[in-house]
Design an enzyme around this catalytic site. Structure first.
Site, short mmCIF file in Angstrom:
data_model
loop_
_atom_site.label_atom_id
_atom_site.label_comp_id
_atom_site.label_asym_id
_atom_site.label_seq_id
_atom_site.Cartn_x
_atom_site.Cartn_y
_atom_site.Cartn_z
N LYS A 180 19.80 59.34 99.78
CA LYS A 180 20.73 60.26 99.10
C LYS A 180 20.44 61.70 99.49
O LYS A 180 19.37 61.99 100.05
CB LYS A 180 20.59 60.08 97.58
CG LYS A 180 19.19 60.48 97.07
CD LYS A 180 19.01 60.14 95.59
CE LYS A 180 17.60 60.54 95.14
NZ LYS A 180 17.31 60.06 93.77
N ARG A 226 18.64 58.71 81.01
CA ARG A 226 19.57 59.32 81.96
C ARG A 226 20.68 58.29 82.13
O ARG A 226 21.33 57.96 81.15
CB ARG A 226 18.81 59.67 83.25
CG ARG A 226 19.43 60.79 84.04
CD ARG A 226 18.58 61.19 85.23
NE ARG A 226 18.45 60.14 86.26
CZ ARG A 226 17.77 60.29 87.40
NH1 ARG A 226 17.16 61.42 87.68
NH2 ARG A 226 17.70 59.31 88.27
N TYR A 270 11.99 94.42 99.62
CA TYR A 270 12.70 94.88 98.42
C TYR A 270 11.78 95.00 97.21
O TYR A 270 10.98 94.10 96.94
CB TYR A 270 13.82 93.91 98.06
CG TYR A 270 14.97 93.89 99.03
CD1 TYR A 270 15.59 95.06 99.44
CD2 TYR A 270 15.45 92.69 99.53
CE1 TYR A 270 16.66 95.03 100.31
CE2 TYR A 270 16.53 92.64 100.40
CZ TYR A 270 17.12 93.82 100.79
OH TYR A 270 18.18 93.78 101.64
N MET A 294 17.18 87.46 101.63
CA MET A 294 18.22 86.47 101.91
C MET A 294 18.06 85.88 103.32
O MET A 294 18.20 84.67 103.51
CB MET A 294 19.60 87.12 101.79
CG MET A 294 20.75 86.13 101.89
SD MET A 294 22.35 86.93 101.81
CE MET A 294 22.38 87.57 100.15
C1 LIG Z 1 16.07 59.40 93.91
C2 LIG Z 1 15.85 58.06 93.33
C3 LIG Z 1 14.84 57.22 93.83
C4 LIG Z 1 13.81 57.66 94.83
O1 LIG Z 1 12.76 58.34 94.16
P1 LIG Z 1 11.50 58.88 94.98
O2 LIG Z 1 10.60 59.41 93.93
O3 LIG Z 1 12.01 59.94 95.90
O4 LIG Z 1 10.94 57.71 95.70
C5 LIG Z 1 14.76 55.92 93.33
N1 LIG Z 1 15.62 55.50 92.40
C6 LIG Z 1 16.59 56.29 91.87
C7 LIG Z 1 17.50 55.77 90.84
C8 LIG Z 1 16.73 57.60 92.31
O5 LIG Z 1 17.66 58.38 91.78
#
Ligand SMILES: *Cc1c(COP(=O)(O)O)cnc(C)c1O
Length: 405
Positions: free
Chosen positions: A33, A131, A267, A315
């Site tokens: 992802k 979640r 800055y 930036m």
């Molecule tokens: C992002 C995610 C993972 C991977 O987690 P890592 O700690 O990067 O291995 C696994 N399961 C779900 C549901 C996630 O959202």
């Protein structure tokens, strides 16, 4: 080679996938992802498949469909849909979708009608993260409806799964509790008549450190890219795994110049030279994903040494301190700057930048981008393309073979 670029070593991802699978002793879901955690969705997925990943995991349906469009035909799970998402193309593409609620089961059923083929469905349960996922009071109803849809030929329930809140705190009792609650959910699924292929709970930290959490499949994201999910926790286990960080962020040094004692840098004048010193200008900044919080705190690697960031990260640029005039090796403009990388040469790592920026390495690698070009290399198959910064302050040893961008 570009003025500033993200170089991703696909051999590292391939090797990491292989080692994670061997260590866990279960099939591996490579989580790709968020553009492969900043490493490139399709390229990372391909490398992970080569390393033996049986599954790919993504959040959104766009990510899942992009994998299919790139030719991936293996098992893919996506887990974050919204009511407006059209799931029909996902069902048609044989991608596993997740559902948490009866409303989502209806959404999948509607997609099945339009796709003209049964879905592959995984039920996600909430075991304590609060979640996504079905809350325990809804398990019985969701599992029964899932089974009902299965007997009616709408889908096959291929998985039941959940996600941990505290896997990076390996000894936190919350992990034991979530495992127990997950087993309860599996029992509810079983009583409803579901026989999922894969029951899965573990992300990287759990896959590496908690054998009891592995079930039928482990979902590894950050570790696939060679970054420690639980820095400082059981370092012997992490070191023993032998994973390699895949991402290097590098740039050409834009300018080298000497300033006198009392010169205020960047800055807000948040750093003043206590003595004459040589400054180097690195041509990337927060627009390219560096955290401004790391101002006056992070380091980069130039000409064989770590050099501290001085003053505010801007930036587009960062000023670094190359030390007192006439002392040590001084690079010239054009020299290679390693902002972070695997650390094998002594350069800072993503974890070092995370600490300097009060965050986690996940955020460091997923945020870099902006104007930087991303280039994929393969240190195994094509070693000449891989960054090997020499300690020579001027020479630029990277040969651009024109592969990728
Ligand atoms: C992002 C995610 C993972 C991977 O987690 P890592 O700690 O990067 O291995 C696994 N399961 C779900 C549901 C996630 O959202």
């Amino acid at each position: 080679m570009s003025r500033a670029e993200i170089v991703v070593d696909l051999a590292a991802i391939r090797g990491n996938a292989h080692r994670l699978r061997e260590h866990a002793g279960t099939p591996l879901m490579a989580v790709v992802k968020a553009d492969g955690y900043g490493h490139g969705l399709v390229e990372s997925a391909r490398a992970a498949r080569e390393g033996g990943a049986a599954w790919l995991g993504v959040a959104t349906i766009d990510e899942a469909l992009a994998l299919r469009a790139a030719g991936d035909e293996g098992r893919v799970l996506c887990w974050l849909t919204v009511p407006a998402d059209d799931l029909a193309p996902v069902v048609a593409a044989g991608i596993d979708v997740s559902a948490y609620t009866l409303a989502e089961l209806d959404q999948v059923a509607d997609a099945v009608l339009r796709a003209g083929r049964p879905a592959r469905l995984q039920i996600k349960v909430d075991t304590g993260l609060s979640r996504g996922g079905a809350t325990p009071d809804t398990w019985a109803a969701v599992m029964r409806a899932a089974r009902q849809g299965e007997t009616e030929g709408r889908w096959r329930v291929t998985g039941v799964w959940s996600h941990l809140s505290s896997s990076d705190e390996v000894d936190d009792p919350a992990n034991d509790e979530q495992e127990k609650v997950f087993r309860d959910a599996l029992a509810v699924a079983d009583r409803a008549g579901l026989r999922p292929d894969v029951r899965h709970l573990a992300n990287s930290a759990a896959a590496i450190h908690r054998p009891s959490s592995r079930f039928d499949l482990v979902r590894c994201g950050i570790s696939l890219y060679g970054v420690d999910p639980a820095p400082g926790v059981r370092a012997d286990v992490w070191d023993g795994l032998g994973l390699t960080a895949a991402m290097t962020v590098r740039a050409d040094l834009a300018l080298v110049k000497q300033v006198e004692a009392g010169a205020a840098v960047s800055y807000g004048r948040r750093w003043t030279a206590p003595a004459p010193t040589v400054l180097g200008l690195v041509p990337i900044g927060y627009a390219d994903g560096l955290s401004r919080v790391a101002s006056n705190r992070a380091e980069v690697w130039v000409a064989g040494e770590r050099r501290p960031v001085r003053g505010t990260i801007c930036m587009d640029q960062v000023v670094v301190d190359l030390g007192a005039p006439g002392v040590g090796t001084k690079p010239e403009a054009g020299a290679d700057v390693l902002v972070f990388g695997p650390g094998t040469r002594g350069e800072p790592t993503a974890q070092d930048w995370a600490e300097a920026g009060d965050t986690i390495a996940y955020e460091v690698v997923t945020r870099v981008g902006g104007r930087m070009v991303r280039r994929h290399v393969d240190s195994e198959r094509d070693p000449a393309t891989t960054p090997e910064p020499s300690d020579d302050p001027i020479a630029d040893p990277i040969v651009d073979q024109g592969r990728g961008r």
